[in-house]
Write a protein that holds these residues in place. Structure first.
Motif, PDB file in Angstrom:
ATOM      1  N   LYS A 140       4.556  -1.315  -5.044  1.00 40.04           N
ATOM      2  CA  LYS A 140       5.820  -1.857  -5.556  1.00 40.04           C
ATOM      3  C   LYS A 140       6.830  -1.994  -4.409  1.00 40.04           C
ATOM      4  O   LYS A 140       7.528  -2.994  -4.277  1.00 40.04           O
ATOM      5  N   ALA A 141       6.879  -0.980  -3.565  1.00 41.13           N
ATOM      6  CA  ALA A 141       7.866  -0.968  -2.489  1.00 41.13           C
ATOM      7  C   ALA A 141       7.547  -1.965  -1.381  1.00 41.13           C
ATOM      8  O   ALA A 141       8.444  -2.569  -0.802  1.00 41.13           O
ATOM      9  N   THR A 142       6.264  -2.115  -1.094  1.00 38.93           N
ATOM     10  CA  THR A 142       5.880  -2.910   0.092  1.00 38.93           C
ATOM     11  C   THR A 142       5.349  -4.295  -0.260  1.00 38.93           C
ATOM     12  O   THR A 142       5.201  -5.141   0.621  1.00 38.93           O
TER      13      THR A 142
END
Ligand SMILES: Nc1ncnc2c1ncn2[C@@H]1O[C@H](COP(=O)(O)OP(=O)(O)OC[C@H]2O[C@@H]([n+]3cccc(C(=O)O)c3)[C@H](O)[C@@H]2O)[C@@H](O)[C@H]1O
Ligand SMILES: Nc1ncnc2c1ncn2[C@@H]1O[C@H](COP(=O)(O)OP(=O)(O)OP(=O)(O)O)[C@@H](O)[C@H]1O
Ligand SMILES: [Mg+2]
Length: 273
Positions: free
Chosen positions: A122-124
């Motif tokens: 999700k973050a990357t």
């Protein structure tokens, strides 16, 4: 010094061992260390593989003897750490029966690993490869063992030995992270000799070594992943001649993984130069 000799000296391998004496001295080491540390026992993840079967059995015998000798409640905690359902669960159960641990726990690492991987994605917006997710599994297992160590006031056993250390075939700060390494200096066939000495059944000491970390390659043998056999690694560690191709593969992996066998580099270190 020739690299092979240098490695044998560094990893403390003896070309010939007396299995009975090795069993006794390594049990004594486990007893002495836990007594001196003030801890109340040991914890180890039991996979069903050769190394954790051996280290677990030594630890359980050490705790039995210490209880007899001191009257204190020393304990060995065996922990199953499957990622969901383990394909070779039957082997893990056989290893537990062989060890007969004081305490037997199971912690499924799947929810924690999956949560970690999805937060990363999700973050990357990047996929985490099966290979890297495998290392996350090994680090999650390490984390659970340290939770148990804290809660049960015990120390974490690592199963590192010479045939694994030489190629750096472990996850840094995963299965490589621990408090004590009772199998240090042994190669794979010597570990097998100790298992036989301890009365393990054939299916335990002949089990094909696997890290079993990658979702897309379940139970892939270490020898397939490494491209070299344990027979060759063991021969090399006993100072014997192996094929040039295998020698080059082993030495390349050894040199690439120096950082795994040393403390993190500081300005005072020279091992990395
Ligand atoms: N020169 C250097 N100096 C300092 N640090 C260095 C470095 N090069 C890489 N690194 C660091 O090391 C990391 C790579 O190391 P690491 O994360 O361990 O990952 P890596 O060595 O790439 O992978 C672990 C290998 O061990 C195998 N394994 C793991 C666990 C259990 C078993 C088993 O036999 O059961 C086998 C696994 O199948 C895989 O082939 C890099 O991401 C980087 O952070
Ligand atoms: N599924 C698992 N459950 C519990 N512990 C595990 C599991 N997989 C790995 N481990 C831990 O990680 C260690 C490193 O794995 P490794 O595959 O090198 O050893 P092993 O499985 O005991 O023996 P082998 O090398 O013969 O497969 C194990 O000794 C064990 O302590
Ligand atoms: Mg294994």
């Amino acid at each position: 010094m020739e690299l092979q000799k240098q490695i044998i000296t560094e990893l403390k391998v003896e070309p010939k061992i007396n299995a009975k004496e090795e069993v006794t001295s390594r049990i004594q080491f486990l007893k002495d260390y836990v007594k001196k540390s003030g801890a109340k026992g040991y914890v180890l993840g039991i996979s069903g593989g050769q190394d954790s079967s051996l280290a677990g059995k030594l630890a359980q015998i050490a705790m039995n003897e210490l209880r007899e000798e001191t009257g204190e409640k020393y304990t060995f905690v065996a922990v199953r750490l499957p990622y969901g359902v383990q394909k070779d669960e039957e082997d893990a159960q056989r290893a537990l029966t062989f060890i007969g641990p004081d305490v037997s726990l199971t912690v499924d690492i799947k929810p924690a690993v999956d949560a970690s991987v999805s937060a990363f994605m999700k973050a990357t917006e990047k996929e985490l490869s099966h290979f890297l997710k495998g290392n996350t599994k090994a680090r999650e297992r390490m984390k659970v063992q340290y939770d148990i160590a804290g809660a049960y006031q015990c120390l974490v056993i690592g199963t590192d030995h010479a045939a694994e250390a030489i190629t750096g075939f472990f996850t840094k700060h995963g299965d490589g992270a621990c408090d004590i390494v009772p199998l240090y200096g042994l190669n794979k066939r010597q570990g097998r000799e100790l298992l036989k000495e301890l009365g393990a059944e054939e299916r335990i000491y002949l089990k094909v070594p696997t890290a079993d970390l990658e979702d897309d390659k379940p139970l892939i043998p270490d020898e397939t992943a490494l491209g070299v056999t344990y027979e060759e690694i063991d021969d090399y560690l006993e100072g014997k001649e192996v094929s040039l191709e295998s020698k080059e593969k082993i030495e390349k992996r050894y040199l690439q993984t120096m950082h795994k066998r040393n403390h993190p580099a500081s300005i005072h270190d020279t091992w990395w130069k």
